[in-house]
Design an enzyme around this catalytic site. Structure first.
Site, PDB file in Angstrom:
ATOM      1  CE  LYS A 184      -4.536  29.530  -1.451  1.00 19.78           C
ATOM      2  NZ  LYS A 184      -5.342  31.550  -1.586  1.00 19.78           N
ATOM      3  NE  ARG A 205      -0.804  31.466   3.076  1.00 20.92           N
ATOM      4  CZ  ARG A 205      -1.729  31.864   3.156  1.00 20.92           C
ATOM      5  NH1 ARG A 205      -2.141  30.088   3.498  1.00 20.92           N
ATOM      6  NH2 ARG A 205      -3.703  32.177   3.486  1.00 20.92           N
ATOM      7  NE  ARG A 210     -12.858  33.429   2.897  1.00 24.32           N
ATOM      8  CZ  ARG A 210     -11.135  32.900   2.454  1.00 24.32           C
ATOM      9  NH1 ARG A 210     -11.008  31.950   1.388  1.00 24.32           N
ATOM     10  NH2 ARG A 210     -10.724  33.485   2.816  1.00 24.32           N
ATOM     11  NE  ARG A 230     -10.956  32.687   6.726  1.00 22.97           N
ATOM     12  CZ  ARG A 230     -10.057  31.767   5.940  1.00 22.97           C
ATOM     13  NH1 ARG A 230     -10.045  30.805   4.659  1.00 22.97           N
ATOM     14  NH2 ARG A 230      -9.298  32.950   6.073  1.00 22.97           N
ATOM     15  NE  ARG A 243      -6.419  36.521   5.023  1.00 26.25           N
ATOM     16  CZ  ARG A 243      -7.527  36.331   4.886  1.00 26.25           C
ATOM     17  NH1 ARG A 243      -8.670  36.767   4.815  1.00 26.25           N
ATOM     18  NH2 ARG A 243      -7.626  35.377   4.106  1.00 26.25           N
TER      19      ARG A 243
HETATM   20  P1  ADP Z   1      -9.267  30.644  -0.993  1.00 33.04           P
HETATM   21  O1  ADP Z   1      -8.901  29.266  -0.604  1.00 33.04           O
HETATM   22  O2  ADP Z   1      -7.885  31.115  -1.989  1.00 33.04           O
HETATM   23  O3  ADP Z   1      -8.136  32.177   0.023  1.00 33.04           O
HETATM   24  P2  ADP Z   1     -12.192  30.318  -1.454  1.00 33.04           P
HETATM   25  O4  ADP Z   1     -11.760  28.760  -2.528  1.00 33.04           O
HETATM   26  O5  ADP Z   1     -12.482  30.608  -0.101  1.00 33.04           O
HETATM   27  O6  ADP Z   1     -10.021  31.154  -1.669  1.00 33.04           O
HETATM   28  O7  ADP Z   1     -12.297  31.743  -2.591  1.00 33.04           O
HETATM   29  C1  ADP Z   1     -12.829  32.866  -1.837  1.00 33.04           C
HETATM   30  C2  ADP Z   1     -14.412  33.337  -2.359  1.00 33.04           C
HETATM   31  O8  ADP Z   1     -14.290  34.243  -4.210  1.00 33.04           O
HETATM   32  C3  ADP Z   1     -15.276  32.193  -1.881  1.00 33.04           C
HETATM   33  O9  ADP Z   1     -16.817  33.346  -1.136  1.00 33.04           O
HETATM   34  C4  ADP Z   1     -15.967  31.904  -3.047  1.00 33.04           C
HETATM   35  O10 ADP Z   1     -17.091  31.047  -2.888  1.00 33.04           O
HETATM   36  C5  ADP Z   1     -15.225  33.074  -4.651  1.00 33.04           C
HETATM   37  N1  ADP Z   1     -14.488  32.660  -5.497  1.00 33.04           N
HETATM   38  C6  ADP Z   1     -14.219  31.177  -5.988  1.00 33.04           C
HETATM   39  N2  ADP Z   1     -14.253  31.393  -6.876  1.00 33.04           N
HETATM   40  C7  ADP Z   1     -14.899  31.583  -7.683  1.00 33.04           C
HETATM   41  C8  ADP Z   1     -14.514  32.310  -9.146  1.00 33.04           C
HETATM   42  N3  ADP Z   1     -14.647  31.853  -9.968  1.00 33.04           N
HETATM   43  N4  ADP Z   1     -15.563  33.899  -9.208  1.00 33.04           N
HETATM   44  C9  ADP Z   1     -16.193  33.944  -8.501  1.00 33.04           C
HETATM   45  N5  ADP Z   1     -15.849  33.912  -6.853  1.00 33.04           N
HETATM   46  C10 ADP Z   1     -15.266  32.583  -6.796  1.00 33.04           C
HETATM   47  P1  AMP Z   2      -6.039  30.273   4.861  1.00 32.09           P
HETATM   48  O1  AMP Z   2      -7.394  29.547   5.209  1.00 32.09           O
HETATM   49  O2  AMP Z   2      -5.444  29.510   3.483  1.00 32.09           O
HETATM   50  O3  AMP Z   2      -6.565  32.053   4.124  1.00 32.09           O
HETATM   51  O4  AMP Z   2      -5.484  30.785   5.740  1.00 32.09           O
HETATM   52  C1  AMP Z   2      -5.260  31.683   6.656  1.00 32.09           C
HETATM   53  C2  AMP Z   2      -4.480  31.653   8.029  1.00 32.09           C
HETATM   54  O5  AMP Z   2      -4.154  31.008   8.562  1.00 32.09           O
HETATM   55  C3  AMP Z   2      -3.732  32.259   6.578  1.00 32.09           C
HETATM   56  O6  AMP Z   2      -3.761  33.931   7.603  1.00 32.09           O
HETATM   57  C4  AMP Z   2      -2.211  32.987   8.344  1.00 32.09           C
HETATM   58  O7  AMP Z   2      -2.583  33.536   9.778  1.00 32.09           O
HETATM   59  C5  AMP Z   2      -2.631  30.897   8.388  1.00 32.09           C
HETATM   60  N1  AMP Z   2      -1.665  30.212   7.210  1.00 32.09           N
HETATM   61  C6  AMP Z   2      -2.328  29.268   6.536  1.00 32.09           C
HETATM   62  N2  AMP Z   2      -1.275  28.346   6.018  1.00 32.09           N
HETATM   63  C7  AMP Z   2      -0.236  29.216   6.597  1.00 32.09           C
HETATM   64  C8  AMP Z   2       1.137  28.540   6.540  1.00 32.09           C
HETATM   65  N3  AMP Z   2       1.418  28.010   5.492  1.00 32.09           N
HETATM   66  N4  AMP Z   2       2.558  29.748   6.365  1.00 32.09           N
HETATM   67  C9  AMP Z   2       1.968  30.450   7.862  1.00 32.09           C
HETATM   68  N5  AMP Z   2       0.824  30.745   8.576  1.00 32.09           N
HETATM   69  C10 AMP Z   2      -0.332  30.221   7.653  1.00 32.09           C
END
Ligand code: ADP
Ligand code: AMP
Length: 215
Positions: free
Chosen positions: A13, A88, A127, A159, A170
């Site tokens: 995302k 969420r 990541r 992270r 998660r």
């Molecule tokens: P989210 O925001 O949904 O938690 P991220 O965008 O941070 O996910 O992506 C999670 C990990 O996967 C990151 O390390 C990113 O670089 C990698 N990633 C994202 N899209 C792809 C893809 N299409 N193929 C492989 N790796 C990806």
């Molecule tokens: P994310 O960056 O979206 O993976 O979110 C990281 C963490 O932030 C999550 O695991 C939750 O602890 C908190 N968080 C982010 N968005 C929300 C949401 N909409 N509702 C509750 N917790 C959230």
């Protein structure tokens, strides 16, 4: 255009939202990024949120609902918005419907990025993040210079919630509390499923096909 990117942690995302926000010139609203900025700044909200985030739990609904209401009423959302990581839970989604009705900006689409659990674990454990909101992957999407953000030059970090045991938690929280929103938005007639397993550019192109309908 008023869009929510939906999907489990690690679906891509944030990666997609960064590019889509530039391409369509609409603000990327990541509740995770907003919470992490508050943790870094040591605000009251950050101190409260950190205890949940570190454990892989969701921050309480009332905190998120207030936060998203404030953000969506900022002037840059006039032309649209791209939500990432919100809603969420069902109460968050119900609250969002009310907020969006108040400001007359209902969602055009909820784009659900689908990726298998095995792939999610690989993506999250590799990541590397930047405080500017960019994220990379040590294998799948490495930065040009190891450990350094392409966009802003800052040092990348892992992270705390991208450690193996927190990742599992998660994903289980996602399955229990967030996944039911797929039916919620399907019933509302605005859910679009996207295969998130291809390369970043291929997934981007598929999402654009959906978003172009709402330009
Ligand atoms: P989210 O925001 O949904 O938690 P991220 O965008 O941070 O996910 O992506 C999670 C990990 O996967 C990151 O390390 C990113 O670089 C990698 N990633 C994202 N899209 C792809 C893809 N299409 N193929 C492989 N790796 C990806
Ligand atoms: P994310 O960056 O979206 O993976 O979110 C990281 C963490 O932030 C999550 O695991 C939750 O602890 C908190 N968080 C982010 N968005 C929300 C949401 N909409 N509702 C509750 N917790 C959230």
């Amino acid at each position: 255009m008023n869009i929510a990117l939906f999907g489990p942690p690690g679906a891509g995302k944030g990666t997609q939202a960064k590019e889509l926000s530039k391409y369509y010139n609409i603000p990327h609203i990541s509740t995770g990024d907003i919470l992490r900025a508050n943790v870094r700044d040591g605000t009251e909200l950050g101190l409260k949120a950190k205890q949940y985030m570190d454990k892989g739990e969701l921050v309480p609904d009332e905190v998120l609902i207030g936060l998203i209401r404030n953000r969506l009423t900022e002037p840059d959302c006039e032309t649209g918005y791209l939500l990432d990581g919100y809603p969420r839970t069902i109460p968050q989604a119900d609250a969002l419907t009310g907020i969006l009705s108040d400001i007359n900006k209902p969602l055009d689409a909820v784009i659900n990025i689908e990726v298998s659990d095995d792939e999610l674990v690989k993506r999250l454990s590799g990541r590397r993040s930047c405080t500017c909101g960019e994220s990379y992957h040590v294998v799948f999407n490495p930065p040009e210079k190891e450990g350094v953000c392409n966009a802003c030059g800052a040092e990348l970090y892992q992270r705390d919630d991208d450690k193996e045991e927190v990742i599992r938690q998660r994903l289980s929280v996602y399955n229990e509390k967030t996944k039911p929103l797929i039916n919620y938005y399907d019933d509302a007639g605005i859910l679009v499923n996207i295969d998130g397993t291809g390369a970043v550019d291929a997934v981007f192109a598929d999402i654009c096909k959906v978003m172009d309908q709402f330009k």
